[in-house]
Design an enzyme around this catalytic site. Structure first.
Site, short mmCIF file in Angstrom:
data_model
loop_
_atom_site.label_atom_id
_atom_site.label_comp_id
_atom_site.label_asym_id
_atom_site.label_seq_id
_atom_site.Cartn_x
_atom_site.Cartn_y
_atom_site.Cartn_z
N SER A 108 10.55 0.58 -4.72
CA SER A 108 10.65 1.30 -5.99
C SER A 108 12.10 1.65 -6.31
O SER A 108 12.93 1.80 -5.41
CB SER A 108 9.83 2.59 -5.90
OG SER A 108 10.06 3.44 -7.00
N HIS A 122 0.81 -1.22 0.00
CA HIS A 122 0.00 0.00 0.00
C HIS A 122 0.85 1.27 0.00
O HIS A 122 1.96 1.29 0.51
CB HIS A 122 -0.93 0.02 1.22
CG HIS A 122 -0.20 0.00 2.53
ND1 HIS A 122 0.24 -1.16 3.13
CD2 HIS A 122 0.19 1.01 3.36
CE1 HIS A 122 0.86 -0.87 4.27
NE2 HIS A 122 0.85 0.44 4.43
N ILE A 123 0.31 2.33 -0.58
CA ILE A 123 0.93 3.66 -0.55
C ILE A 123 -0.16 4.71 -0.40
O ILE A 123 -1.30 4.49 -0.78
CB ILE A 123 1.76 3.97 -1.81
CG1 ILE A 123 0.91 3.84 -3.08
CG2 ILE A 123 3.00 3.09 -1.90
CD1 ILE A 123 1.59 4.33 -4.34
N ASP A 176 -3.11 2.86 -13.34
CA ASP A 176 -3.83 4.09 -13.71
C ASP A 176 -3.29 5.30 -12.96
O ASP A 176 -3.12 6.38 -13.54
CB ASP A 176 -5.33 3.93 -13.41
CG ASP A 176 -6.00 2.92 -14.33
OD1 ASP A 176 -5.43 2.62 -15.40
OD2 ASP A 176 -7.10 2.45 -13.99
N SER A 177 -3.01 5.12 -11.68
CA SER A 177 -2.54 6.25 -10.88
C SER A 177 -1.17 6.73 -11.34
O SER A 177 -0.91 7.94 -11.42
CB SER A 177 -2.49 5.87 -9.39
OG SER A 177 -1.61 4.78 -9.18
N ASP A 193 2.40 0.29 -15.33
CA ASP A 193 1.29 0.94 -16.02
C ASP A 193 -0.02 0.99 -15.22
O ASP A 193 -1.11 0.81 -15.77
CB ASP A 193 1.04 0.27 -17.38
CG ASP A 193 0.52 -1.15 -17.25
OD1 ASP A 193 0.47 -1.70 -16.11
OD2 ASP A 193 0.15 -1.74 -18.29
N TYR A 204 7.48 10.70 -1.62
CA TYR A 204 7.31 9.28 -1.95
C TYR A 204 8.65 8.55 -1.96
O TYR A 204 8.80 7.48 -1.35
CB TYR A 204 6.63 9.15 -3.32
CG TYR A 204 6.60 7.75 -3.88
CD1 TYR A 204 5.62 6.85 -3.48
CD2 TYR A 204 7.55 7.33 -4.81
CE1 TYR A 204 5.60 5.56 -4.00
CE2 TYR A 204 7.53 6.05 -5.34
CZ TYR A 204 6.56 5.17 -4.93
OH TYR A 204 6.54 3.90 -5.44
#
Length: 287
Positions: A169, A119-120, A220-221, A218, A182
């Site tokens: 990431s 989650h983020i 959506d957000s 890819d 982030y």
């Protein structure tokens, strides 16, 4: 060809061979009946993780903020073959919710084999505007809640010889613009769970930790955020999710997807001036 170029090429070849030959093989049957908690599972990578685990016959608990969306994901998971599928809405900005989610998953599944932390919290894609409060809030959601859930799950994972899978990431490895809050949370995740890997190994723990380094995916957000800022190929979320699952199931300490994230991390400190120029020229900035 100059000597340094030859050395660089040799290093790349060695690294590629090492990665291809050292990765253990993945057995899909190993996940049949596995007890899995996936966070951030209403959309994007988390949703794809839930569907892959369902297809592989796992027992699943998923969580995110929107209960109505989670209900739809759980329904599809059951159709796809999940032995069990439950959901619990939660807001990871609330410290008590992190504990409640792990407790609920253990009660519903009788324990855990995998804790998949994905989650983020939402964060604007822009130059840093000096908002320290937002960074503090994001650290709670993207970092401290991960620690809290890991701490709560460790006893049951120790019993099951289970795994913690941390979705991180490339921005937690290499400093890029427009996403400083982030990226800070991802650097924190990599540092903490990388250190915890060593501590658990020194304690002869049964629990493995897999840190998954992702590039541009890819969802959506992500696609909405980077529009107008960067022109880069985005890789499929369903492939990223499967890579995460395979890495966790084979107890790899670190996993990279797509391929370029490994080399970007490997060579990030070799040519710092070139690295920074490539980063800066990869983005569009119009003051």
């Amino acid at each position: 060809m100059k000597l340094y170029a030859k050395l660089l090429l040799c290093s790349i070849c060695v690294a590629f061979i090492a990665v291809r030959w050292s990765a253990p093989s993945f057995n899909e049957e190993s996940l049949k009946g596995a007890r899995v908690l996936v966070t951030g599972a209403s959309t994007g990578i988390g949703e794809q993780l839930a569907y892959h685990y369902a297809r592989l016959g796992a027992q699943i608990v998923i969580t995110a903020r929107r209960g109505n969306v989670l209900e739809q994901v759980v329904s599809k998971c059951r159709e796809m073959g999940a032995q069990k599928a439950f959901y619990i809405p939660a807001d990871m900005a609330n410290p008590s919710d992190a504990d409640l989610v792990v407790k609920y998953a253990i009660e519903q599944l009788g324990g855990l084999d995998y804790l998949v932390l994905n989650h983020i919290g939402p964060s604007p894609y822009q130059m840093w505007d000096g908002d320290v409060q937002h960074t503090r809030w994001l650290l709670e959601v993207n970092f401290l809640s991960y620690l809290q859930m890991a701490q709560k799950a460790l006893p049951t994972l120790e019993k099951s010889k289970g795994s913690i899978v941390v979705v991180s990431s490339l921005l937690g490895k290499i400093c890029g613009p427009f996403a400083l809050p982030y990226a800070s949370t991802k650097f924190a995740l990599n540092g903490f769970f990388g250190g915890l890997q060593n501590e658990l190994a020194m304690q002869k723990s049964n629990v493995s930790i897999t840190i998954c380094i992702l590039g541009l995916i890819d969802t959506d957000s992500a696609m909405e955020k980077i529009k107008g800022y960067i022109n880069m190929t985005a890789y499929p979320s369903h492939e990223a999710a499967l890579q995460i699952i395979q890495a966790g199931a084979t107890r790899q300490s670190e996993s990279f997807y797509p391929w370029y994230t490994f080399y970007a991390t490997l060579f990030r400190d070799w040519f710092p001036y070139l690295r920074d120029k490539v980063i800066q020229n990869s983005y569009t900035y119009n003051p």
